[in-house]
Design a protein around this motif. Structure first.
Motif, PDB file in Angstrom:
ATOM      1  N   HIS A  88       8.938  -3.602   3.521  1.00 56.28           N
ATOM      2  CA  HIS A  88       8.284  -3.505   1.773  1.00 56.28           C
ATOM      3  C   HIS A  88      10.230  -3.863   1.133  1.00 56.28           C
ATOM      4  N   ILE A 139      10.434  -6.524   9.684  1.00 50.01           N
ATOM      5  CA  ILE A 139      12.266  -6.141   9.817  1.00 50.01           C
ATOM      6  C   ILE A 139      11.812  -5.067  11.228  1.00 50.01           C
ATOM      7  N   LEU A 186       8.753  -1.882  11.446  1.00 52.10           N
ATOM      8  CA  LEU A 186       8.690  -0.955  10.517  1.00 52.10           C
ATOM      9  C   LEU A 186       7.160  -1.478  10.220  1.00 52.10           C
ATOM     10  N   LEU A 206      11.248  -7.429   1.018  1.00 58.09           N
ATOM     11  CA  LEU A 206       9.783  -7.963   0.142  1.00 58.09           C
ATOM     12  C   LEU A 206      10.621  -8.545  -1.280  1.00 58.09           C
ATOM     13  N   MET A 216       0.503  -1.345   0.003  1.00 62.19           N
ATOM     14  CA  MET A 216      -0.200   0.199   0.006  1.00 62.19           C
ATOM     15  C   MET A 216       1.102   1.577   0.294  1.00 62.19           C
ATOM     16  N   PHE A 275       5.244 -12.135   0.703  1.00 64.82           N
ATOM     17  CA  PHE A 275       4.181 -10.910   2.089  1.00 64.82           C
ATOM     18  C   PHE A 275       5.105 -11.321   3.345  1.00 64.82           C
ATOM     19  N   GLY A 276       4.826 -10.350   3.209  1.00 72.40           N
ATOM     20  CA  GLY A 276       6.010 -10.321   5.624  1.00 72.40           C
ATOM     21  C   GLY A 276       4.945 -10.887   6.290  1.00 72.40           C
ATOM     22  N   LYS A 323       4.515 -10.146   9.933  1.00 66.73           N
ATOM     23  CA  LYS A 323       4.122  -9.635  10.255  1.00 66.73           C
ATOM     24  C   LYS A 323       2.914  -9.690  10.507  1.00 66.73           C
ATOM     25  N   ASP A 324       2.912  -9.319   9.503  1.00 62.58           N
ATOM     26  CA  ASP A 324       1.100  -9.727   9.537  1.00 62.58           C
ATOM     27  C   ASP A 324       0.376 -11.168   8.863  1.00 62.58           C
TER      28      ASP A 324
HETATM   29  P1  AMP Z   1       1.135  -2.966   3.979  1.00 54.10           P
HETATM   30  O1  AMP Z   1       2.396  -1.834   2.634  1.00 54.10           O
HETATM   31  O2  AMP Z   1       1.815  -1.913   4.562  1.00 54.10           O
HETATM   32  O3  AMP Z   1       0.093  -3.710   2.642  1.00 54.10           O
HETATM   33  O4  AMP Z   1       2.536  -4.345   3.272  1.00 54.10           O
HETATM   34  C1  AMP Z   1       2.909  -4.585   2.371  1.00 54.10           C
HETATM   35  C2  AMP Z   1       3.988  -5.690   2.613  1.00 54.10           C
HETATM   36  O5  AMP Z   1       4.656  -5.353   3.283  1.00 54.10           O
HETATM   37  C3  AMP Z   1       3.032  -6.895   3.277  1.00 54.10           C
HETATM   38  O6  AMP Z   1       3.396  -8.598   2.385  1.00 54.10           O
HETATM   39  C4  AMP Z   1       2.679  -6.544   4.534  1.00 54.10           C
HETATM   40  O7  AMP Z   1       3.552  -7.230   5.827  1.00 54.10           O
HETATM   41  C5  AMP Z   1       4.973  -6.128   4.557  1.00 54.10           C
HETATM   42  N1  AMP Z   1       5.009  -6.133   5.632  1.00 54.10           N
HETATM   43  C6  AMP Z   1       5.035  -4.993   6.410  1.00 54.10           C
HETATM   44  N2  AMP Z   1       5.891  -4.244   7.690  1.00 54.10           N
HETATM   45  C7  AMP Z   1       6.387  -5.183   7.414  1.00 54.10           C
HETATM   46  C8  AMP Z   1       8.020  -5.345   8.216  1.00 54.10           C
HETATM   47  N3  AMP Z   1       8.877  -4.530   9.118  1.00 54.10           N
HETATM   48  N4  AMP Z   1       8.745  -6.647   7.720  1.00 54.10           N
HETATM   49  C9  AMP Z   1       8.617  -7.628   6.469  1.00 54.10           C
HETATM   50  N5  AMP Z   1       7.548  -7.342   5.403  1.00 54.10           N
HETATM   51  C10 AMP Z   1       6.824  -6.662   6.276  1.00 54.10           C
END
Ligand code: AMP
Length: 291
Positions: A37, A177, A185, A40, A30, A147-148, A150-151
């Protein structure tokens, strides 16, 4: 680096890559990109021949319009981050392209994964996530998607969806991370004021305290959750959304913890919601703990 706003453009590019025998790896985001990110994207580079990153603040996964409105947006900087990391294509669809007037199809995973944690505290959230992720898979046609961890609930639900719908996408989970002080993060960290940012380190600290209690033999989930809650609730302007011990398989709540459980938490710091979790009995988090 290519940038596409239109679905047809992204799909044609992906088709050409596949016809050239390239393996496409995909990182859906997002935006408001950070080092999580970036990790990833690095993983995506090692998993495929070409990397696609999508940046789309998905309105259907926000249960709170104010949260959607306040979500950080920094497209120019995100573009530079992708460029510097060697991303091949950035897909930045408009809301109208993704959800045109008359849109009425949604993907929903039902069952135990939908009955705990974020699924309960954010009704409709994962329905929005699954719908947009499956739609992005249909457009980008990746071989794998990163995918992270974290979620964690999100990625388990996506794995379930991909398996149930026979989507030909390999789901890869990458580690969380963290900042040097242990805070995971998150794009939402930008919205923390200085005081809340300082207080937010109580999340990884509280998780680690619960982990230490587990390692010392505590198995009562209520006591583990209380160890966490006491740590975060000592600050002002903090609200606990949830702190639950759940089994890693089905995310079912466990009264008695075991080493197949995580402690998953969601906490508001001055209105900004952060989530995190720890695998009980697993590696320690990098936090300073005073005696
Ligand atoms: P988002 O932009 O928050 O929807 O996250 C996009 C992707 O980045 C998702 O797969 C999240 O799980 C991953 N993500 C967000 N924060 C972290 C983090 N601190 N470490 C690793 N991956 C992350």
């Amino acid at each position: 680096m290519e940038q596409f706003e239109q679905i047809d453009e992204q799909r044609s590019w992906s088709l050409a890559q596949r016809q050239a025998g390239k393996r496409i790896s995909f990182v859906p985001t997002m935006g408001a990109l950070h080092a999580g990110h970036a990790s990833l994207i690095e993983r995506a580079k090692s998993e495929g021949d070409v990397v696609v990153v999508s940046i789309f603040v998905n309105p259907t996964q926000f249960d709170n319009p104010d949260d959607l409105e306040a979500y950080p947006k920094q497209m120019e900087r995100d573009w530079e981050v992708c460029q510097s990391l060697g991303v091949d294509a950035v897909f930045v669809p408009t809301k109208e392209a993704m959800f045109p007037n008359g849109y009425c199809t949604f993907v929903e995973v039902v069952g135990p994964l939908q009955e705990s944690l974020c699924a309960v505290s954010r009704p409709g959230h994962f329905r929005g996530v699954c719908t947009v992720v499956q739609k992005l898979f249909n457009i980008v046609q990746p071989d794998c998607a990163i995918f992270g961890q974290k979620d964690l609930q999100q990625v388990l639900i996506i794995q379930r969806m991909v398996s149930d719908l026979s989507s030909p996408v390999e789901i890869i989970v990458a580690p969380t991370i963290r900042e040097d002080d242990g805070l995971a993060l998150s794009s939402r960290n930008q919205r923390l004021d200085d005081e809340s940012r300082a207080n937010a380190v109580s999340v990884p600290r509280g998780l680690e305290l619960a982990n230490q209690a587990f390692k010392a033999g505590e198995r009562n989930s209520n006591k583990l959750m209380t160890a966490f809650a006491n740590e975060v609730l000592m600050y002002e302007n903090v609200d606990l959304d949830y702190a639950d011990v759940v089994d890693l398989d089905g995310f079912v709540e466990c009264e008695e913890a075991n080493d197949h459980c995580i402690l998953a938490v969601a906490v508001f710091f001055n209105g900004v919601r952060l989530i995190d979790h720890i695998h009980l009995g697993g590696p320690s988090l990098p936090v300073a703990i005073e005696d």
